[in-house]
Write a protein that holds these residues in place. Structure first.
Motif, PDB file in Angstrom:
ATOM      1  N   LYS A 110      -1.776   0.279   6.878  1.00 41.12           N
ATOM      2  CA  LYS A 110      -0.441   0.420   6.286  1.00 41.12           C
ATOM      3  C   LYS A 110      -0.524   0.637   4.785  1.00 41.12           C
ATOM      4  CE  LYS A 110       3.996  -2.014   5.934  1.00 41.12           C
ATOM      5  NZ  LYS A 110       4.724  -3.268   6.252  1.00 41.12           N
ATOM      6  N   SER A 111      -1.377  -0.154   4.115  1.00 38.42           N
ATOM      7  CA  SER A 111      -1.556  -0.025   2.666  1.00 38.42           C
ATOM      8  C   SER A 111      -2.129   1.341   2.307  1.00 38.42           C
ATOM      9  CB  SER A 111      -2.475  -1.131   2.156  1.00 38.42           C
ATOM     10  OG  SER A 111      -2.727  -0.995   0.787  1.00 38.42           O
ATOM     11  N   ASN A 112      -3.113   1.795   3.093  1.00 39.55           N
ATOM     12  CA  ASN A 112      -3.728   3.100   2.822  1.00 39.55           C
ATOM     13  C   ASN A 112      -2.729   4.235   2.993  1.00 39.55           C
ATOM     14  OD1 ASN A 112      -6.364   2.460   2.067  1.00 39.55           O
ATOM     15  ND2 ASN A 112      -7.046   2.249   4.166  1.00 39.55           N
ATOM     16  N   LEU A 113      -1.879   4.143   4.011  1.00 37.06           N
ATOM     17  CA  LEU A 113      -0.888   5.196   4.234  1.00 37.06           C
ATOM     18  C   LEU A 113       0.095   5.294   3.075  1.00 37.06           C
ATOM     19  CD1 LEU A 113      -0.169   4.825   8.059  1.00 37.06           C
ATOM     20  CD2 LEU A 113      -1.127   6.827   6.900  1.00 37.06           C
ATOM     21  N   LYS A 114       0.460   4.158   2.518  1.00 43.13           N
ATOM     22  CA  LYS A 114       1.361   4.155   1.362  1.00 43.13           C
ATOM     23  C   LYS A 114       0.740   4.930   0.199  1.00 43.13           C
ATOM     24  CE  LYS A 114       3.179   0.194   0.317  1.00 43.13           C
ATOM     25  NZ  LYS A 114       3.274  -1.196  -0.213  1.00 43.13           N
TER      26      LYS A 114
END
Length: 411
Positions: free
Chosen positions: A388-392
């Motif tokens: 999730k953090s990487n996608l942001k």
């Protein structure tokens, strides 16, 4: 007159002159404190009214740093006063040094206008500074002018001009071998390249904290940290950035460099945001705003507008009356220059990685195949929260808003 009497007269003249010469050098004790420096230069000028014999031609007032504003802006809310004080300092300094650093007061005014979002007037003052510097062959000042022109062109998405100004910097130094300073050129090129996230264009020594400390003096260290901190953000090394953030702020505090503090607070705000420490991120961004708003310094935020927009939406202080004008100007600059920055970033991205780290690239490629966060986490052996953090971060770097748009990059 006897020989003894003559010697006595010479000694008395020497005793009178020595304090004035030493007074000139005494200004070094107050490096970047313009008020105290001015007192030293005024006293030296009053008694000498001619060039000092102690000066040997090096850049005494800036120590070769790449930015006048970054050196002399030390108190929030007093930028205009600092500009006026520098204009008062320089005439005496020019007489004492035969025109050394000619034009830096115009560079500081140009840099101030740039940081406030007034790019056209900043460019005009660059031309004035260039004329003044050329009249005394002040190479380092000419390099600073080219650096600022490159930053102006970057904000206007004039990529060809950016490359031209970078080339000019190197040419200026090469044509004046006695002034050759590869570290200065590396710092200028590193700054421009990291602003549009061209990691490959940043000299390798500016990608390592230990090498940076061995290469640059403490006077330059804050400027190098602006480049290095942005490099850590771009490459996704958030933990390392957070680990050294206290040291970066300490360096900024040594000479009370406001610009270094603003950039550092923005960097560590984003690093915290990317690892889901949102409350801390907001508090740190507020610290940057408090340092910037009185002087309407917007460009450190604008240069990272894509990354900061979602974080700004969560800052409560936007409704505070004393910040309203600043926030409005900031939002206006986001609209005016943010799109151009995105364009120039995309123009420089590697066609295979799109400027993503190895892990981000892996996540993006799988997400483009419409796999869920849980599925991606299982394939890559990482936590769902990491996905999730990487996608942001991926959305931010690619200037997109949804997973569906990833198909345009990974087909």
């Amino acid at each position: 007159m006897s020989a003894c009497a003559t010697l006595c007269q010479i000694r008395k003249k020497s005793e009178k002159k020595k304090p004035t010469e030493v007074g000139f050098l005494k200004a070094l004790n107050y490096f970047n404190d313009l008020s105290k420096m001015n007192d030293c230069y005024e006293k030296a000028y009053k008694y000498l009214n001619s060039p000092t014999k102690m000066f040997r031609g090096f850049n005494l007032i800036l120590m070769g740093a790449p930015s006048v504003l970054n050196m002399f802006h030390t108190k929030e809310g007093e930028l205009l006063d600092e500009i006026e004080l520098l204009e008062k300092v320089m005439p005496n300094y020019y007489v004492l040094t035969e025109g050394n650093s000619k034009g830096i007061e115009s560079v500081m005014k140009a840099e101030a206008l740039f940081e406030q979002g007034n790019l056209d007037d900043a460019y005009i003052l660059c031309e004035k500074a260039k004329y003044m510097a050329e009249s005394r062959n002040q190479i380092e000042v000419l390099v600073m002018v080219e650096l600022l022109k490159a930053r102006i062109s970057l904000m206007k998405a004039e990529f060809d001009h950016v490359e031209s100004y970078l080339t000019n910097m190197t040419t200026i130094m090469k044509n004046n071998k006695m002034y050759n300073n590869q570290v200065l050129i590396d710092m200028c090129q590193g700054m421009i390249n990291i602003l549009y996230e061209n990691v490959d264009g940043v000299p390798n020594w500016l990608k390592d904290s230990q090498t940076i400390e061995s290469k640059v003096s403490i006077v330059w260290l804050g400027y190098a940290n602006i480049i290095y901190g942005r490099y850590l953000l771009v490459t996704g090394d958030y933990n390392k950035l957070l680990a050294i953030s206290g040291q970066m702020l300490d360096i900024a505090n040594i000479f009370s460099n406001i610009m270094y503090k603003i950039y550092t607070y923005i960097y560590i705000a984003l690093a915290n945001y990317y690892i889901d420490k949102k409350d801390k991120a907001i508090n740190l961004l507020v610290q940057a705003i408090k340092l910037a708003y009185k002087d309407n310094i917007v460009m450190p935020f604008v240069s990272m507008s894509t990354e900061l927009e979602s974080l700004f939406a969560k800052v409560d202080m936007i409704d505070d009356e004393k910040y309203i004008d600043f926030i409005h100007n900031l939002q206006s600059c986001f609209k005016e220059y943010g799109k151009g920055i995105s364009v120039i970033k995309k123009a420089s991205l590697n066609t295979q990685s799109y400027g993503l780290t190895k892990r981000e690239y892996e996540v993006a490629k799988l997400a483009a195949q419409r796999l869920s966060n849980k599925e991606i986490a299982e394939i890559l052996f990482i936590a769902e929260s990491t996905v999730k953090s990487n996608l942001k971060i991926i959305f931010s770097k690619l200037s997109i808003n949804s997973r569906n748009e990833l198909k345009n990059f990974f087909k």
